[in-house]
Design a protein around this motif. Structure first.
Motif, PDB file in Angstrom:
ATOM      1  N   MET A   1      -0.606  -4.378  -7.898  1.00  0.00           N
ATOM      2  CA  MET A   1      -1.214  -3.317  -7.218  1.00  0.00           C
ATOM      3  C   MET A   1      -1.018  -2.055  -8.164  1.00  0.00           C
ATOM      4  O   MET A   1      -1.900  -1.073  -8.336  1.00  0.00           O
TER       5      MET A   1
ATOM      6  N   TYR B   1       0.750  -1.114  -0.009  1.00  0.00           N
ATOM      7  CA  TYR B   1      -0.188  -0.115  -0.003  1.00  0.00           C
ATOM      8  C   TYR B   1       0.782   1.565   0.000  1.00  0.00           C
ATOM      9  O   TYR B   1       0.785   2.236  -0.766  1.00  0.00           O
TER      10      TYR B   1
ATOM     11  N   CYS C   1       2.666   1.891  -3.440  1.00  0.00           N
ATOM     12  CA  CYS C   1       1.738   2.355  -4.445  1.00  0.00           C
ATOM     13  C   CYS C   1       1.495   4.213  -4.052  1.00  0.00           C
ATOM     14  O   CYS C   1       1.464   4.871  -5.063  1.00  0.00           O
ATOM     15  N   LYS C   2       1.392   4.346  -2.758  1.00  0.00           N
ATOM     16  CA  LYS C   2       1.333   5.620  -2.523  1.00  0.00           C
ATOM     17  C   LYS C   2       2.360   6.511  -2.864  1.00  0.00           C
ATOM     18  O   LYS C   2       2.388   7.694  -3.519  1.00  0.00           O
TER      19      LYS C   2
ATOM     20  N   ARG D   1       2.238   6.988  -6.644  1.00  0.00           N
ATOM     21  CA  ARG D   1       1.278   7.796  -6.919  1.00  0.00           C
ATOM     22  C   ARG D   1       1.591   9.271  -6.829  1.00  0.00           C
ATOM     23  O   ARG D   1       1.211  10.172  -7.186  1.00  0.00           O
TER      24      ARG D   1
ATOM     25  N   THR E   1      -2.718  -1.857 -11.598  1.00  0.00           N
ATOM     26  CA  THR E   1      -4.460  -2.026 -11.327  1.00  0.00           C
ATOM     27  C   THR E   1      -4.881  -0.869 -10.540  1.00  0.00           C
ATOM     28  O   THR E   1      -6.204  -0.444 -10.443  1.00  0.00           O
ATOM     29  N   ASP E   2      -3.901   0.008  -9.741  1.00  0.00           N
ATOM     30  CA  ASP E   2      -4.397   1.192  -9.313  1.00  0.00           C
ATOM     31  C   ASP E   2      -5.038   2.314 -10.123  1.00  0.00           C
ATOM     32  O   ASP E   2      -4.062   2.834 -10.788  1.00  0.00           O
TER      33      ASP E   2
ATOM     34  N   ASP F   1      -5.554   5.138  -9.338  1.00  0.00           N
ATOM     35  CA  ASP F   1      -5.278   6.530  -8.900  1.00  0.00           C
ATOM     36  C   ASP F   1      -3.745   6.895  -9.466  1.00  0.00           C
ATOM     37  O   ASP F   1      -3.262   8.090  -9.157  1.00  0.00           O
ATOM     38  N   ILE F   2      -3.166   5.983 -10.078  1.00  0.00           N
ATOM     39  CA  ILE F   2      -1.607   6.146 -10.388  1.00  0.00           C
ATOM     40  C   ILE F   2      -1.817   6.566 -11.812  1.00  0.00           C
ATOM     41  O   ILE F   2      -2.139   5.814 -12.833  1.00  0.00           O
TER      42      ILE F   2
END
Length: 571
Positions: A57, A21, A24-25, A28, A60-61, A63-64
């Motif tokens: 992740m 997580y 990914c942040k 992003r 498929t995110d 928001d990226i």
């Protein structure tokens, strides 16, 4: 004798989810339209589940944005059953489109252009040579480079000072026998190097993909590999190094494999054992942890040659150090390998002669096996420590991991039975057959314990210090989960006992979930004690923040109880 230390509490699955997580942040936050980001990962055929989970992740995110991922893998090592194929299919099934580009050997024209650039000759003059090179290498770029180098070393390609240009003998090159295997060909080329160079390459091949000059110095231990060995390897294209990093890596894993092939098959175990022993003997006790993986990896490759019981115990202790160190990094699969090897090295009399070492190995191995989900192995492993441990305290960590296994695999009855047994030995006796009278007595007891306590007074209770009570709270917490669905009356008894123990002996992190569950019971009781339930919910929330902060592993459970079972009646 090895001193036994208390095993560290781990949350491997939770830690892995947090890592994915947060990564990914990070992606992003740093990728945007003005600063697009490209991430390239090579050799995905060797990627573990965690890495592939992160990749899935990222792709498929939703928001990226402004992010390009490039992954490389060897198609011949990945079939439909490979974990990489499964992850790529999952990504495709989620509607994410990606392009597959097959990168194979270069074409004959490209080989000719490469030879032309290398020899500084017009392409037309290089055509006869490049045709032969392409025929013998199939256009594999690394093979082409190594072949040109070997042809120069053998005098089949040379620089003519009379003509002031490179020359070559096509007929002799055509007659040259070559292996179709890149590794085998490179090994043949390495076998023509000076003996000093070959010895150094063999030693480095056993050190893995990355190493520094210090460990090479320790490994050679008198072997004459030359003063400028590492720099020579860099110059010859075998090794690479980043400026001022101090670390060397192989130019390619097949280069390392070619160097490793220099060691005769029947001598490899002996060679590894020699390297591991040299490292161990030349390393001070204060530096062992720095080189522990180099030492253990090599010694384990030659453990079949070790017959001396003392040496086996010494190797078992080294495997324990390596296993515990990598366990702290949450690399559970690797820790299982080291710890189970250490256990296999123990003698039949280890419970008598090396008790501390033996119990620590079993403790750490049970932690690692629990984290990897190898429940059958853990259950079998637990038999010996539960039989031969000298005191009940030494069995607790094994019991704790067994209970976690039972709970995770849905064996709630076994989980409850084990917890009841452990708690009775800790002085906490729980009824297993709950009658209305017993339940009423427990309700009365917990209410008496809480009489006169305000919310602030409960938050001001001292911290629980008695180790037996802390252990009892841990096993009651396991029971709380197991009894929720399969034995609700016993679940209530567990909640009441946890609350009473907190009032009598002080608070701990598990006390927060006890107060939350007690509040949920008050809210659902026939008397509709909503105010009392709301107070208990606030106590649970404040206590959790006070003792654990917002990163507490128990936080989701507490919030589910507070907001799903208590606050719905108040807010």
């Amino acid at each position: 004798e090895v001193d036994r230390t208390e095993g560290k509490k781990m949350g491997g699955k939770l830690m892995g989810q947090r890592l994915k997580y947060m990564f990914c942040k990070l992606i992003r936050s740093i990728s945007c339209r003005s600063r697009p980001l490209v991430l390239v990962l090579d050799d995905l055929q060797w990627a573990d589940k965690m890495t592939l989970g992160v990749i899935r992740m990222l792709m498929t995110d939703p928001d990226i944005h402004s992010f390009l991922f490039l992954g490389c893998y060897r198609e011949n090592e990945v079939n439909e059953s490979h974990v990489l194929s499964a992850n790529l299919n999952d990504i495709r099934n989620q509607g994410i489109n990606f392009m597959t580009i097959k990168v194979g050997a270069i074409e004959k024209e490209s080989v000719n252009a490469l030879v032309s650039d290398v020899m500084c000759l017009p392409p037309t003059l290089c055509q006869p040579l490049s045709n032969v090179v392409y025929q013998k290498t199939g256009g594999i770029i690394m093979f082409v480079q190594r072949l040109l180098t070997s042809l120069n070393d053998e005098g089949l390609v040379w620089y003519s000072y009379n003509s002031n240009r490179w020359m070559f003998d096509v007929q002799k090159i055509e007659q040259k026998e070559m292996s179709e295997d890149v590794v085998k060909h490179m090994t043949e080329q390495m076998s023509r190097l000076p003996k000093k160079m070959q010895i150094g390459l063999k030693l480095c091949a056993c050190l893995g993909p990355q190493f520094d000059a210090e460990i090479v110095e320790k490994v050679q231990n008198g072997a004459n590999i030359g003063d400028n060995f590492l720099q020579s390897c860099v110059d010859d294209g075998f090794l690479q190094t980043k400026e001022d990093s101090g670390y060397y890596t192989w130019a390619h894993d097949q280069v390392q494999q070619a160097a490793y092939e220099l060691i005769p098959l029947q001598q490899r175990e002996k060679f590894h054992l020699l390297i591991g022993s040299r490292l161990f003997l030349s390393t001070s006790s204060s530096e062992i942890d720095k080189f522990i993986f180099y030492i253990v990896d090599n010694m384990n490759r030659g453990l079949t040659l070790v017959d001396n019981p003392y040496q086996k115990y010494e190797m078992a202790e080294l495997n324990l150090r390596a296993g515990e160190k990598i366990l702290e990094r949450h690399s559970f699969q690797s820790s299982v390998k080291y710890l189970m090897t250490g256990i296999a090295l123990l003698g039949n009399d280890s419970w008598e002669k090396k008790y501390g070492l033996t119990i620590r190995l079993h403790d750490a191995a049970s932690e690692a096996l629990c984290a990897t989900g190898e429940f059958t192995k853990l259950t079998a492993l637990a038999e010996n420590p539960l039989t031969f441990a000298r005191c009940f305290q030494d069995k607790l960590n094994i019991y704790n991991n067994l209970v976690r296994v039972f709970s995770s695999s849905g064996k709630n009855e076994e989980c409850i039975a084990t917890c009841v047994s452990v708690l009775s030995q800790l002085g906490e006796f729980l009824p297993t057959q709950i009658t209305p009278d017993i339940l009423q007595e427990e309700v009365a007891a917990v209410k008496r314990a809480l009489v006169g306590y305000t919310r602030q007074e409960l938050l001001s209770l001292p911290v629980m210090a008695e180790s037996k009570k802390l252990t009892a709270m841990r096993f009651l917490n396991h029971m709380l989960i197991a009894t929720y669905s399969c034995n609700p009356p016993l679940n209530l008894i567990v909640v009441f006992r946890m609350v009473r123990m907190t009032v009598d002996f002080g608070v701990c992190d598990i006390s927060a979930i006890a107060f939350a569950c007690y509040g949920a019971w008050l809210a659902s009781s026939p008397n509709d004690e909503y105010e009392g339930a709301f107070t208990m919910g606030r106590v649970a929330s404040d206590l959790m923040k006070k003792l654990c902060g917002e990163e507490a592993e128990i936080l989701p459970r507490i919030y589910i109880v507070i907001y799903g079972m208590i606050n719905i009646y108040k807010e």
